[in-house]
Design a protein around this motif. Sequence first.
Motif, PDB file in Angstrom:
ATOM      1  N   TYR A   3      38.934  64.576  53.058  1.00 46.08           N
ATOM      2  CA  TYR A   3      39.621  63.573  52.246  1.00 46.08           C
ATOM      3  C   TYR A   3      38.911  63.400  50.917  1.00 46.08           C
ATOM      4  CZ  TYR A   3      41.949  62.443  56.592  1.00 46.08           C
ATOM      5  OH  TYR A   3      42.686  62.528  57.750  1.00 46.08           O
ATOM      6  N   GLN A   4      39.718  63.187  49.887  1.00 42.02           N
ATOM      7  CA  GLN A   4      39.164  62.875  48.578  1.00 42.02           C
ATOM      8  C   GLN A   4      40.075  61.873  47.896  1.00 42.02           C
ATOM      9  OE1 GLN A   4      38.864  66.729  46.817  1.00 42.02           O
ATOM     10  NE2 GLN A   4      40.897  66.634  45.922  1.00 42.02           N
ATOM     11  N   VAL A   5      39.507  61.147  46.950  1.00 41.07           N
ATOM     12  CA  VAL A   5      40.263  60.125  46.231  1.00 41.07           C
ATOM     13  C   VAL A   5      41.218  60.808  45.262  1.00 41.07           C
ATOM     14  CG1 VAL A   5      40.082  58.212  44.592  1.00 41.07           C
ATOM     15  CG2 VAL A   5      38.427  58.423  46.458  1.00 41.07           C
ATOM     16  N   ASP A   6      42.445  60.336  45.226  1.00 42.53           N
ATOM     17  CA  ASP A   6      43.421  60.806  44.245  1.00 42.53           C
ATOM     18  C   ASP A   6      43.156  60.034  42.955  1.00 42.53           C
ATOM     19  OD1 ASP A   6      45.789  60.828  42.584  1.00 42.53           O
ATOM     20  OD2 ASP A   6      46.857  61.696  44.283  1.00 42.53           O
ATOM     21  N   GLN A   7      42.542  60.698  41.998  1.00 35.89           N
ATOM     22  CA  GLN A   7      42.107  60.044  40.767  1.00 35.89           C
ATOM     23  C   GLN A   7      43.267  59.448  39.978  1.00 35.89           C
ATOM     24  OE1 GLN A   7      38.935  59.556  39.836  1.00 35.89           O
ATOM     25  NE2 GLN A   7      38.035  60.679  41.523  1.00 35.89           N
ATOM     26  N   ALA A   8      44.408  60.120  39.957  1.00 37.92           N
ATOM     27  CA  ALA A   8      45.558  59.617  39.197  1.00 37.92           C
ATOM     28  C   ALA A   8      46.086  58.326  39.817  1.00 37.92           C
ATOM     29  CB  ALA A   8      46.657  60.673  39.132  1.00 37.92           C
ATOM     30  N   GLN A   9      46.204  58.287  41.138  1.00 38.10           N
ATOM     31  CA  GLN A   9      46.696  57.082  41.800  1.00 38.10           C
ATOM     32  C   GLN A   9      45.678  55.946  41.665  1.00 38.10           C
ATOM     33  OE1 GLN A   9      49.480  56.165  42.601  1.00 38.10           O
ATOM     34  NE2 GLN A   9      49.441  54.699  44.257  1.00 38.10           N
ATOM     35  N   LEU A  10      44.406  56.272  41.733  1.00 42.26           N
ATOM     36  CA  LEU A  10      43.376  55.252  41.549  1.00 42.26           C
ATOM     37  C   LEU A  10      43.463  54.665  40.135  1.00 42.26           C
ATOM     38  CD1 LEU A  10      40.981  53.717  42.727  1.00 42.26           C
ATOM     39  CD2 LEU A  10      39.503  55.558  41.901  1.00 42.26           C
ATOM     40  N   ALA A  11      43.702  55.512  39.146  1.00 40.40           N
ATOM     41  CA  ALA A  11      43.848  55.030  37.765  1.00 40.40           C
ATOM     42  C   ALA A  11      45.056  54.101  37.644  1.00 40.40           C
ATOM     43  CB  ALA A  11      43.971  56.206  36.804  1.00 40.40           C
ATOM     44  N   ARG A  12      46.159  54.444  38.327  1.00 34.28           N
ATOM     45  CA  ARG A  12      47.337  53.560  38.307  1.00 34.28           C
ATOM     46  C   ARG A  12      47.009  52.229  38.978  1.00 34.28           C
ATOM     47  NH1 ARG A  12      49.801  58.599  38.795  1.00 34.28           N
ATOM     48  NH2 ARG A  12      49.763  58.612  41.070  1.00 34.28           N
ATOM     49  N   ALA A  13      46.255  52.270  40.071  1.00 35.87           N
ATOM     50  CA  ALA A  13      45.868  51.036  40.769  1.00 35.87           C
ATOM     51  C   ALA A  13      44.992  50.172  39.867  1.00 35.87           C
ATOM     52  CB  ALA A  13      45.141  51.365  42.070  1.00 35.87           C
ATOM     53  N   VAL A  14      44.043  50.790  39.190  1.00 37.09           N
ATOM     54  CA  VAL A  14      43.168  50.042  38.273  1.00 37.09           C
ATOM     55  C   VAL A  14      43.997  49.395  37.166  1.00 37.09           C
ATOM     56  CG1 VAL A  14      41.328  50.297  36.547  1.00 37.09           C
ATOM     57  CG2 VAL A  14      41.090  51.348  38.812  1.00 37.09           C
ATOM     58  N   ALA A  15      44.998  50.108  36.657  1.00 33.50           N
ATOM     59  CA  ALA A  15      45.876  49.541  35.628  1.00 33.50           C
ATOM     60  C   ALA A  15      46.621  48.325  36.177  1.00 33.50           C
ATOM     61  CB  ALA A  15      46.855  50.600  35.124  1.00 33.50           C
ATOM     62  N   GLN A  16      47.070  48.410  37.420  1.00 36.83           N
ATOM     63  CA  GLN A  16      47.739  47.261  38.046  1.00 36.83           C
ATOM     64  C   GLN A  16      46.790  46.072  38.134  1.00 36.83           C
ATOM     65  OE1 GLN A  16      49.412  48.105  41.874  1.00 36.83           O
ATOM     66  NE2 GLN A  16      50.501  49.908  41.147  1.00 36.83           N
ATOM     67  N   PHE A  17      45.580  46.325  38.598  1.00 36.77           N
ATOM     68  CA  PHE A  17      44.603  45.244  38.762  1.00 36.77           C
ATOM     69  C   PHE A  17      44.296  44.592  37.416  1.00 36.77           C
ATOM     70  CE2 PHE A  17      42.934  48.085  42.366  1.00 36.77           C
ATOM     71  CZ  PHE A  17      43.940  47.658  43.215  1.00 36.77           C
ATOM     72  N   ARG A  18      44.144  45.422  36.390  1.00 36.93           N
ATOM     73  CA  ARG A  18      43.866  44.884  35.055  1.00 36.93           C
ATOM     74  C   ARG A  18      45.034  44.046  34.538  1.00 36.93           C
ATOM     75  NH1 ARG A  18      41.039  50.224  32.868  1.00 36.93           N
ATOM     76  NH2 ARG A  18      38.904  49.684  33.429  1.00 36.93           N
ATOM     77  N   ALA A  19      46.262  44.523  34.767  1.00 32.18           N
ATOM     78  CA  ALA A  19      47.436  43.781  34.306  1.00 32.18           C
ATOM     79  C   ALA A  19      47.534  42.432  35.007  1.00 32.18           C
ATOM     80  CB  ALA A  19      48.707  44.603  34.541  1.00 32.18           C
ATOM     81  N   VAL A  20      47.296  42.419  36.292  1.00 26.34           N
ATOM     82  CA  VAL A  20      47.340  41.158  37.030  1.00 26.34           C
ATOM     83  C   VAL A  20      46.209  40.242  36.561  1.00 26.34           C
ATOM     84  CG1 VAL A  20      47.034  40.114  39.315  1.00 26.34           C
ATOM     85  CG2 VAL A  20      48.550  42.075  39.022  1.00 26.34           C
ATOM     86  N   GLY A  21      45.025  40.793  36.366  1.00 29.45           N
ATOM     87  CA  GLY A  21      43.892  40.000  35.877  1.00 29.45           C
ATOM     88  C   GLY A  21      44.179  39.397  34.514  1.00 29.45           C
ATOM     89  N   ALA A  22      44.771  40.182  33.620  1.00 25.52           N
ATOM     90  CA  ALA A  22      45.110  39.676  32.287  1.00 25.52           C
ATOM     91  C   ALA A  22      46.150  38.563  32.380  1.00 25.52           C
ATOM     92  CB  ALA A  22      45.614  40.807  31.401  1.00 25.52           C
ATOM     93  N   GLY A  23      47.111  38.738  33.274  1.00 21.82           N
ATOM     94  CA  GLY A  23      48.115  37.695  33.475  1.00 21.82           C
ATOM     95  C   GLY A  23      47.501  36.396  33.955  1.00 21.82           C
ATOM     96  N   TRP A  24      46.583  36.506  34.909  1.00 20.51           N
ATOM     97  CA  TRP A  24      45.913  35.301  35.415  1.00 20.51           C
ATOM     98  C   TRP A  24      45.007  34.685  34.359  1.00 20.51           C
ATOM     99  CZ3 TRP A  24      47.109  32.034  38.932  1.00 20.51           C
ATOM    100  CH2 TRP A  24      47.921  32.438  40.000  1.00 20.51           C
ATOM    101  N   ASP A  25      44.332  35.511  33.573  1.00 20.06           N
ATOM    102  CA  ASP A  25      43.507  34.979  32.480  1.00 20.06           C
ATOM    103  C   ASP A  25      44.364  34.164  31.515  1.00 20.06           C
ATOM    104  OD1 ASP A  25      41.206  36.119  33.517  1.00 20.06           O
ATOM    105  OD2 ASP A  25      41.193  37.814  32.111  1.00 20.06           O
ATOM    106  N   ALA A  26      45.549  34.685  31.186  1.00 26.39           N
ATOM    107  CA  ALA A  26      46.445  33.969  30.264  1.00 26.39           C
ATOM    108  C   ALA A  26      46.907  32.649  30.884  1.00 26.39           C
ATOM    109  CB  ALA A  26      47.643  34.852  29.912  1.00 26.39           C
ATOM    110  N   ARG A  27      47.281  32.681  32.162  1.00 20.16           N
ATOM    111  CA  ARG A  27      47.714  31.451  32.839  1.00 20.16           C
ATOM    112  C   ARG A  27      46.592  30.417  32.865  1.00 20.16           C
ATOM    113  NH1 ARG A  27      49.689  35.362  36.739  1.00 20.16           N
ATOM    114  NH2 ARG A  27      51.938  35.544  36.515  1.00 20.16           N
ATOM    115  N   LEU A  28      45.406  30.865  33.230  1.00 20.90           N
ATOM    116  CA  LEU A  28      44.279  29.941  33.305  1.00 20.90           C
ATOM    117  C   LEU A  28      43.925  29.386  31.925  1.00 20.90           C
ATOM    118  CD1 LEU A  28      42.080  31.786  35.939  1.00 20.90           C
ATOM    119  CD2 LEU A  28      43.377  29.664  36.258  1.00 20.90           C
TER     120      LEU A  28
END
Length: 117
Positions: A72-97
Amino acid sequence: MSEAAIDDTVWSAVGDPIRRRMLDILLADGVGTATTLSDQLPITRQAVAKHLLVLGQAGLVSASTAGRERRYQVDQAQLARAVAQFRAVGAGWDARLGRIKRLAENLQAAQDTPAQN
């Protein structure tokens, strides 16, 4: 759906601390098997296999067969998409807060200002 749109499968997969640790190990080692992962984790090989299945369904790991082993190995492209999701959600919460903070500060300032008649 945008690239940073929420993917519940990915969020569920990384929501488990054992699976996050497995991703850390695979990222550090480059590749691993259920056996090598179970040697580094406080769970059985069978439990590792189940966690790998979840990570695979989320697209975060891919498997290849080498003899009798599945590597098994990490799928780098999917991990990058996941990181983008996490960042987008984090930015949204930062704006709300930030909005909540400004509202609270405005309310506090209004309470601190003496009423003028």
